[in-house]
Scaffold this motif. Structure first.
Motif, PDB file in Angstrom:
ATOM      1  N   ASN A  83       0.838  -1.190   0.000  1.00 16.89           N
ATOM      2  CA  ASN A  83       0.000   0.000   0.000  1.00 16.89           C
ATOM      3  C   ASN A  83       0.878   1.246   0.000  1.00 16.89           C
ATOM      4  N   PRO A  84       0.298   2.404  -0.281  1.00 16.41           N
ATOM      5  CA  PRO A  84       1.097   3.636  -0.269  1.00 16.41           C
ATOM      6  C   PRO A  84       1.708   3.887   1.109  1.00 16.41           C
ATOM      7  N   THR A  85       2.826   4.572   1.112  1.00 11.80           N
ATOM      8  CA  THR A  85       3.509   4.927   2.357  1.00 11.80           C
ATOM      9  C   THR A  85       3.374   6.432   2.595  1.00 11.80           C
ATOM     10  N   ALA A  86       3.905   6.878   3.749  1.00 13.42           N
ATOM     11  CA  ALA A  86       3.898   8.294   4.139  1.00 13.42           C
ATOM     12  C   ALA A  86       2.484   8.877   4.126  1.00 13.42           C
ATOM     13  N   VAL A  87       1.535   8.104   4.675  1.00 11.92           N
ATOM     14  CA  VAL A  87       0.152   8.588   4.739  1.00 11.92           C
ATOM     15  C   VAL A  87       0.045   9.615   5.867  1.00 11.92           C
ATOM     16  N   GLU A  88      -0.534  10.789   5.588  1.00  8.57           N
ATOM     17  CA  GLU A  88      -0.685  11.858   6.564  1.00  8.57           C
ATOM     18  C   GLU A  88      -2.060  12.500   6.418  1.00  8.57           C
ATOM     19  N   GLY A  89      -2.553  13.076   7.549  1.00  8.65           N
ATOM     20  CA  GLY A  89      -3.794  13.840   7.520  1.00  8.65           C
ATOM     21  C   GLY A  89      -3.596  15.175   8.186  1.00  8.65           C
TER      22      GLY A  89
ATOM     23  N   GLN B 231      -5.374   2.348  -8.670  1.00  3.25           N
ATOM     24  CA  GLN B 231      -6.204   3.335  -7.973  1.00  3.25           C
ATOM     25  C   GLN B 231      -5.952   3.219  -6.464  1.00  3.25           C
ATOM     26  N   TYR B 232      -6.622   4.126  -5.691  1.00  4.44           N
ATOM     27  CA  TYR B 232      -6.460   4.107  -4.235  1.00  4.44           C
ATOM     28  C   TYR B 232      -7.822   4.248  -3.573  1.00  4.44           C
ATOM     29  N   LYS B 233      -8.023   3.439  -2.532  1.00  8.08           N
ATOM     30  CA  LYS B 233      -9.228   3.550  -1.705  1.00  8.08           C
ATOM     31  C   LYS B 233      -8.852   4.305  -0.443  1.00  8.08           C
ATOM     32  N   VAL B 234      -9.431   5.541  -0.278  1.00  5.32           N
ATOM     33  CA  VAL B 234      -9.117   6.412   0.847  1.00  5.32           C
ATOM     34  C   VAL B 234     -10.274   6.321   1.862  1.00  5.32           C
ATOM     35  N   SER B 235      -9.945   6.028   3.140  1.00  8.99           N
ATOM     36  CA  SER B 235     -10.966   5.878   4.198  1.00  8.99           C
ATOM     37  C   SER B 235     -10.594   6.743   5.394  1.00  8.99           C
ATOM     38  N   TRP B 236     -11.648   7.294   6.135  1.00  3.09           N
ATOM     39  CA  TRP B 236     -11.383   8.136   7.308  1.00  3.09           C
ATOM     40  C   TRP B 236     -12.591   8.122   8.242  1.00  3.09           C
ATOM     41  N   ARG B 237     -12.339   8.384   9.530  1.00  2.30           N
ATOM     42  CA  ARG B 237     -13.387   8.595  10.536  1.00  2.30           C
ATOM     43  C   ARG B 237     -12.771   9.297  11.742  1.00  2.30           C
TER      44      ARG B 237
ATOM     45  N   TYR C 298      -8.403  12.410  13.495  1.00  2.09           N
ATOM     46  CA  TYR C 298      -9.064  11.470  12.588  1.00  2.09           C
ATOM     47  C   TYR C 298      -8.179  10.236  12.415  1.00  2.09           C
ATOM     48  N   LEU C 299      -8.845   9.067  12.197  1.00  2.00           N
ATOM     49  CA  LEU C 299      -8.149   7.834  11.792  1.00  2.00           C
ATOM     50  C   LEU C 299      -8.246   7.723  10.262  1.00  2.00           C
ATOM     51  N   ILE C 300      -7.101   7.405   9.630  1.00  2.00           N
ATOM     52  CA  ILE C 300      -7.011   7.449   8.161  1.00  2.00           C
ATOM     53  C   ILE C 300      -6.331   6.175   7.678  1.00  2.00           C
ATOM     54  N   LYS C 301      -6.745   5.659   6.496  1.00  2.00           N
ATOM     55  CA  LYS C 301      -6.036   4.562   5.829  1.00  2.00           C
ATOM     56  C   LYS C 301      -6.224   4.693   4.316  1.00  2.00           C
ATOM     57  N   VAL C 302      -5.170   4.292   3.582  1.00  2.00           N
ATOM     58  CA  VAL C 302      -5.180   4.366   2.114  1.00  2.00           C
ATOM     59  C   VAL C 302      -4.758   2.994   1.574  1.00  2.00           C
ATOM     60  N   GLN C 303      -5.616   2.377   0.736  1.00  2.00           N
ATOM     61  CA  GLN C 303      -5.376   1.034   0.189  1.00  2.00           C
ATOM     62  C   GLN C 303      -5.248   1.107  -1.333  1.00  2.00           C
ATOM     63  N   ALA C 304      -4.234   0.391  -1.899  1.00  2.00           N
ATOM     64  CA  ALA C 304      -4.025   0.346  -3.353  1.00  2.00           C
ATOM     65  C   ALA C 304      -4.855  -0.764  -3.972  1.00  2.00           C
ATOM     66  N   LEU C 305      -5.283  -0.560  -5.223  1.00  2.00           N
ATOM     67  CA  LEU C 305      -5.989  -1.587  -5.979  1.00  2.00           C
ATOM     68  C   LEU C 305      -5.704  -1.374  -7.454  1.00  2.00           C
ATOM     69  N   ASN C 306      -5.842  -2.439  -8.261  1.00  2.00           N
ATOM     70  CA  ASN C 306      -5.708  -2.353  -9.715  1.00  2.00           C
ATOM     71  C   ASN C 306      -6.765  -3.217 -10.362  1.00  2.00           C
ATOM     72  N   ASP C 307      -6.642  -3.465 -11.668  1.00  2.00           N
ATOM     73  CA  ASP C 307      -7.680  -4.216 -12.386  1.00  2.00           C
ATOM     74  C   ASP C 307      -7.778  -5.658 -11.919  1.00  2.00           C
TER      75      ASP C 307
ATOM     76  N   PRO D 200      -3.177  -5.814   0.308  1.00  2.00           N
ATOM     77  CA  PRO D 200      -3.552  -6.185   1.682  1.00  2.00           C
ATOM     78  C   PRO D 200      -4.122  -5.002   2.460  1.00  2.00           C
ATOM     79  N   GLU D 201      -4.823  -5.317   3.592  1.00  2.00           N
ATOM     80  CA  GLU D 201      -5.430  -4.280   4.411  1.00  2.00           C
ATOM     81  C   GLU D 201      -4.355  -3.305   4.877  1.00  2.00           C
ATOM     82  N   PRO D 202      -4.574  -1.986   4.696  1.00  2.00           N
ATOM     83  CA  PRO D 202      -3.527  -1.023   5.046  1.00  2.00           C
ATOM     84  C   PRO D 202      -3.502  -0.704   6.536  1.00  2.00           C
TER      85      PRO D 202
END
Length: 1214
Positions: free
Chosen positions: A749-755, A781-787, A817-826, A831-833
């Motif tokens: 998954n992507p690194t250096a995730v910040e909010g 693509q990227y799946k961006v999640s937050w709460r 906030y809690l944040i996570k970013v997950q990578a996906l392709n075709d 794996p879960e970030p």
């Protein structure tokens, strides 16, 4: 219809040609054997395949064999004619015919004579389709007759005369070969002077005494009978002029003797040919030989030219020391006049040979065999040329066509027979005879009328194996009448192969110009005519070429040493190569010292004879390659230090075992250059995502040549290898072939995730995107999640493109906030970030720090304290506290002015800080603010504080003015920074004597309001050093120092002119010191006396016209210690000493007022010379220049002849 198969365009592999040399090929019958498959059931007229030559000379000592071979279907029968009539061989017991052949064998060894069977023979081969005849074979026995006996008289001649020794051999059949030898069977030497002519005679352009001998013997060799006949020896005696004079001297008086002496030198004359012109006739295709032999003294040289053209370059040769001109393959174009020129120093002669080239008949177009189907048309063409023009005549089955049976389909038109609507009865063998007076040509050509469906003669399912990138030739030998058309197909359902890619030869062969791996397969050849169709399948396999990937290298080895040559071969895995080693293109010596082991040839105990070229030859059934290296053997020498270097790059990279996420890489190491390879570095390039950029893949031991590499999905890999030894890394190898792995879901998954919020009401989520290599597939693509961290809300998610930022709007200010970013392709998701924490946007703090207190530590330092701000009111990340402070006005109120505000920031949650660098005796104001990521909060109430007094800075300046012999006046400016109220100044000073020792120190207090002070009662001409500083209530400030000198007493300088202003200023310090010394006063008296004497001498010489270039010599001899400085300065460097009580250094003193007062003097040197202006310094030393008037200055270069200048003399003493 005429059936013709043209000759193929390219040569086929050896061993397959017979399949294509078909009956229907358009070539001469004598060259075309029938295919065995056709002979079984195909009717064929006779064709003569072998016969004896037209002019057949036989050896009378052996049996006679007259050849005649023919082919046909059915097999032909043979008959012979002799001298134009039937030769009945059954009636002659000595004559037999070879079974199955027409060859005659005549047994004359047991009885009979060869002359009996001399004559003209002709063979006829006949079957039901026609008759073929041979040439007229003229049989003659060879003859080697003896020389007729003759008595040869000895030949005596004078030195220098010409001579011809005749040979005149007997006529033989064939003519003999002539040469001259002596009794010892040694060939007689020949040269430009002595040579053998074309007729066999021996020619001497001029004779010499060494030509005297008794055994000049001409030999005739008859090659056919291997016999040599010998002529009687000829005796030649050459008499010199001296011998001739001795003989005639007794009978002649002196005048007669000298007149009888011959003139030995003479111009050339021709010995052969005679006269000025001759004629030569030769037949086309033969060798034209022209000869000119000349006599003369000195020996003539022969030259050749063609009068109306140039000699053909590639066909012209000179023989017999250029006495014979030969032109091979002569043609009609070589006719013309040829001129030979004989030259020596006394002259030249010319002979013209007119050459005419005749020609026996030769073919322009010989008739070719015709295979026709019923009802078709065709023609036989017989064209020949010659000089004179040959006559064309036709025969049918050996009978002149005029009396042959009539054929309605045949029409004769000169050299052409035209056939129309032929039928089976039109089959026959036709003979074309072209003849003129110099010979004849006879050619057989059959017309065979056949009706045959297509047949393919190439074996079915023939397998062709061809090396890649080479031409592939697939045979389809065919026959049919009418001529079939041929097409090729590839595979079971392929379309006809086109000629824009393939080459379709007329003989049916399919050519693939450059065979590739995809050329492998099954090919079908289809032949069609109106009577049917035939097809055949062949198979093609493409093999990898055999290559030598490690060639033997040039070697130099000492005698007795051992050498090894390496030859590593790479080949197709289905082909087994054979490695052969050669030495100088021959077999290796049969010697146990030579050892061949797999890829190496080792030669032990090397000898000198072992030097040479060693070749490694790798052979397979389809190709072969070779590589060579030279071995040089040298004498043993001290072993030189080996040359060390980084390795050569590896080569021959190969990928095997190609799986989705791994591959096997193998390579061949390069030369290690005498330093073992310790490891290999493998790098890869991703041509899809980062073309041209190489990344580290792995490293393996230097003993390995393979590596199992783990791969990532969806990467177009290329690999390269570098070798490493103790000296460094090799250059990279050539890149391997490319290998594209299959796509898969992302592994990471992507690194250096910040909010972090950019505004009070948003949350900016950022991350470092995956690179192309990490994407593992298309459609990244990227799946961006937050709460909110402290709430119970569900995760909010959004899928974004391949970007690195997403902004969430409408958030509360500064909420975690809690944040996570997950990578996906075709293919799928990564794996879960991991979950990271961030904050929404910050806002400015709302509260100022309270209870601000200031504690003044000293005049330049203060300590500030404050109470912290509540965290909730900060509304962001606490960055620290910031103090603003500024100087409002001077406490003395004499210099009020506002100063710029200064800022100090204290990180984190500190509640106190120090303010350094404050100015003493100043009024300051400050306030404190809290700082977060958004900015500063409100300021606290201002707090005011004062700094106490401090010590002042040094006075701004200090000057000494108005020096007198016993006083000095000091002027100064107050300190620039008093740092308080000045109370007084302190002045300290002390004298400095001539030895730079310091005297007693005087301390003087001066009121603070003073800026000028005069010191009195000082010593005259004395240097003083001054120390000056200011004081406040806090103490004494920094001091400033200065030096000055009191003036010289004017009374002691009476009678001495005042010093020059410029020079005096520079020299005062040094000269005052020296003048006080007693030894110097005595020296000056002596100098003054000497100057007086010199001036008197100069004055006397001046009256005699002498002039003194004083200025130049003064400059040349001046002491640098007493030279003046620049006129506008006139000073030495100003003395400065950081320590008050150190003794002064030599040469560092300065006049107190920077000037020297000029005083008038009545006593001078003006009375001496013309226009002299001179001065003394205060110590009595003479300065200035001494010179005459400008208009009377002496010319340059005369100084050495004039008396020395008194000024220069003075300078030399000082």
């Amino acid at each position: 219809m005429q059936l013709e198969i043209m000759p193929r365009k390219k040569r086929l592999p050896a061993g397959r040609a017979p399949l294509l040399l078909l009956l229907c090929q358009l070539v001469r019958a004598l060259d075309v054997p029938l295919d065995p498959k056709l002979l079984e059931d195909l009717v064929q007229p006779p064709t003569i395949t072998q016969q004896s030559p037209k002019d057949y000379i036989i050896d009378p000592r052996e049996n006679i064999v007259i050849q005649c071979e023919a082919k046909g279907k059915p097999p032909p029968s043979f008959s012979w004619t002799r001298n134009g009539t039937h030769f009945d061989i059954e009636k002659d017991p000595l004559v037999t015919m070879k079974p199955g052949s027409g060859t005659l064998m005549i047994n004359i060894m047991s009885e009979g004579k060869a002359e009996t069977y001399e004559g003209v023979y002709q063979c006829t081969a006949r079957n039901e389709r026609g008759a073929a005849i041979s040439n007229n074979i003229v049989v003659r026995p060879s003859r080697s007759p003896l020389w007729t006996k003759e008595k040869l008289e000895p030949i005596t001649l004078r030195n220098g005369q010409s001579l011809i020794l005749p040979c005149r051999p007997p006529l033989g059949l064939p003519p003999p070969i002539i040469f001259w030898m002596d009794n010892s069977f040694q060939r007689l030497p020949q040269s430009e002077r002595v040579s053998q002519g074309l007729n066999g005679d021996l020619y001497f352009s001029n004779v010499l005494p060494e030509d005297t001998r008794e055994d000049y013997i001409c030999y005739a060799r008859f090659n056919h009978t291997q016999t040599i006949q010998q002529k009687q020896p000829i005796s030649v005696k050459v008499i010199s002029v001296d011998e001739l004079n001795d003989t005639i001297a007794a009978n002649l008086n002196d005048s007669e003797f000298y007149s009888a002496k011959s003139n030995r030198e003479r111009p050339p004359t021709f010995l052969t040919p005679e006269g000025n012109a001759s004629h030569k006739e030769e037949l086309r295709g033969n060798v034209l030989s022209l000869e000119c032999i000349a006599e003369g003294l000195p020996t003539p040289i022969i030259y050749w030219i063609k009068e109306d053209g140039t000699l053909p370059i590639n066909r012209t040769f000179y023989k017999n020391f250029k006495k014979t001109l030969q032109i091979i393959q002569v043609s009609e174009a070589d006719s013309g006049n040829y001129q030979c020129i004989a030259k020596n120093p006394l002259g030249a002669i010319y002979h013209t040979i007119s050459v005419t080239v005749k020609a026996a008949p030769y073919w322009i177009m010989a008739p070719q065999n015709l295979v026709l189907s019923p009802g078709e048309d065709g023609r036989l063409i017989c064209r020949a040329n010659g000089n004179p023009k040959p006559r064309i005549s036709w025969l049918s089955n050996g009978v002149p066509i005029e009396i042959a049976p009539d054929d309605p389909s045949r029409n004769i038109d000169g050299d052409t027979i035209i056939f129309s609507n032929v039928q089976e009865r039109s089959s026959a063998v036709y003979q074309c005879n072209a003849s003129n007076e110099y010979g004849y040509l006879l050619a057989n050509a059959f017309v065979n009328v056949l009706a045959e469906p297509p047949r393919i003669l190439t074996s079915a399912n023939t397998l062709y194996q061809v090396i890649a990138d080479r031409p592939a030739l697939l045979d389809c030998a065919f026959f049919g009448s009418p001529l079939p058309t041929v097409e090729w197909f590839k595979g079971a359902k392929g379309s006809a192969l086109r000629e824009d890619i393939y080459v379709l030869h007329e003989n049916g062969t399919l050519e693939i110009p450059v065979a590739q791996k995809d050329s492998t397969g099954t090919y079908t050849c289809v032949a069609r005519n109106k009577l049917g169709m035939a097809k055949n399948e062949v198979h093609l396999e493409i093999k990898d070429a055999t290559r030598i990937i490690k060639q033997p290298e040039y070697a130099v080895v000492q005698r007795g040493g051992t050498v090894s040559f390496e030859c590593k071969v790479k080949h197709d895995h289905t082909l087994i190569p054979t490695i052969t080693w050669l030495k100088d293109n021959g077999e290796l010596p049969n010697d146990g010292r030579f050892t061949v082991d797999k890829d190496h040839l080792v030669v032990a105990d090397v000898w000198d004879d072992d030097g040479g070229t060693y070749t490694c030859v790798a052979n397979t059934t389809l190709d072969n390659v070779s590589a060579s290296a030279v071995l040089s053997v040298v004498a043993p020498t001290p072993t030189p230090a080996p040359t060390y270097d980084v390795p050569n790059p590896p080569f021959d990279l190969e990928l095997t075992d190609q799986l989705d996420k791994s591959v096997q890489l193998s390579w061949t190491p390069g030369n290690d250059n005498n330093s073992p390879i310790t490891k290999f570095i493998i790098e890869y390039e991703d041509a899809m995502h980062e073309a041209g950029l190489w990344h580290h893949q792995t490293e393996v031991s230097g003993m390995q040549t393979t590596a199992h590499l783990k791969l990532s999905p969806y990467v177009n890999y290329s690999f390269r290898v570098m070798a490493v030894n103790s000296l460094g890394r090799s250059l990279p190898s050539e890149a391997s072939e490319q290998y594209l792995t299959k796509a898969a879901e992302p592994d990471t998954n992507p690194t250096a995730v910040e909010g972090l919020g950019s505004e009070p009401d948003n949350l900016v989520i950022t991350w470092k995107p995956l690179n192309g290599f990490e994407s593992n597939g298309p459609g990244l693509q990227y799946k961006v999640s937050w709460r909110q961290k402290d709430g119970d809300d569900e995760w909010t998610s959004v899928v974004v493109a391949n970007v690195s930022k997403y902004i969430v709007s409408g958030t509360p200010t500064f909420v975690p906030y809690l944040i996570k970013v997950q990578a996906l392709n075709d293919v799928g998701f990564a794996p879960e970030p991991a979950v990271v924490m961030g904050h929404s946007g910050e806002d400015l703090p709302m509260v100022a720090p309270g209870n601000v207190r200031v504690n003044v530590v000293n005049s330049t330092l203060a300590e500030v304290h404050w109470d912290p701000v509540p965290l909730k009111s900060i509304r962001g990340h606490l960055q620290g506290y910031r103090i603003y402070y500024w100087k409002a006005q001077s406490s003395s109120k004499r210099n009020r002015r506002h100063l710029e505000k200064k800022i100090l920031t204290f990180q984190g949650s500190k509640t106190h800080g120090m303010l350094p660098g404050l100015e003493p005796f100043s009024h300051y104001t400050l306030n404190v603010r809290v700082v977060n990521g958004k900015g500063e909060g409100p300021a606290s109430p201002d707090r005011v504080f004062n700094t106490p007094e401090g010590v002042p800075s040094a006075p701004s300046s200090l000057k000494i003015v108005n020096p007198t012999p016993d006083s000095l006046t000091l002027e100064w400016d107050p300190p620039s920074r008093p740092n308080g109220i000045l109370t007084e100044y302190t002045l300290k000073y002390q004298p400095i004597n001539s030895t730079h020792e310091l005297g007693p120190l005087v301390d003087l207090k001066i009121p603070a309001n003073k800026t000028r002070w005069t010191l009195k009662n000082l010593n005259f001409s004395t240097r003083y050093k001054f120390y000056f500083y200011a004081q406040t209530a806090a103490g004494s400030g920094s001091q400033i120092t200065e030096e000055a000198v009191t003036n010289v007493d004017e009374g002691k300088m009476a009678g001495i002119p005042p010093p020059d202003v410029g020079a005096g200023k520079a020299m005062a310090s040094r000269q005052v010191d020296i003048a006080t010394q007693g030894w110097f006063i005595g020296l000056m008296c002596a100098v003054a006396l000497l100057i007086l004497i010199l001036l008197i001498v100069c004055f006397i010489r001046r009256n005699k016209g002498g002039k003194y270039p004083v200025k130049e010599k003064e400059d040349a001899h001046a002491d640098p210690e007493i030279q003046p400085m620049k006129e506008d300065d006139g000073t030495f460097g100003e003395y400065s000493d950081a320590e008050d009580h150190k003794p002064l250094k030599k040469g560092s003193r300065t006049p107190s007022d920077r000037t020297v007062k000029k005083e008038d003097s009545d006593d001078s040197l003006v009375d001496y010379g013309e226009g002299v202006n001179g001065q003394f310094n205060e110590d009595g030393s003479f300065i200035g220049q001494y010179s005459g008037k400008k208009e009377k200055e002496p010319a340059e270069g005369n100084e050495s002849s004039e008396a020395p200048s008194p000024v220069n003399a003075m300078n030399s003493f000082v």
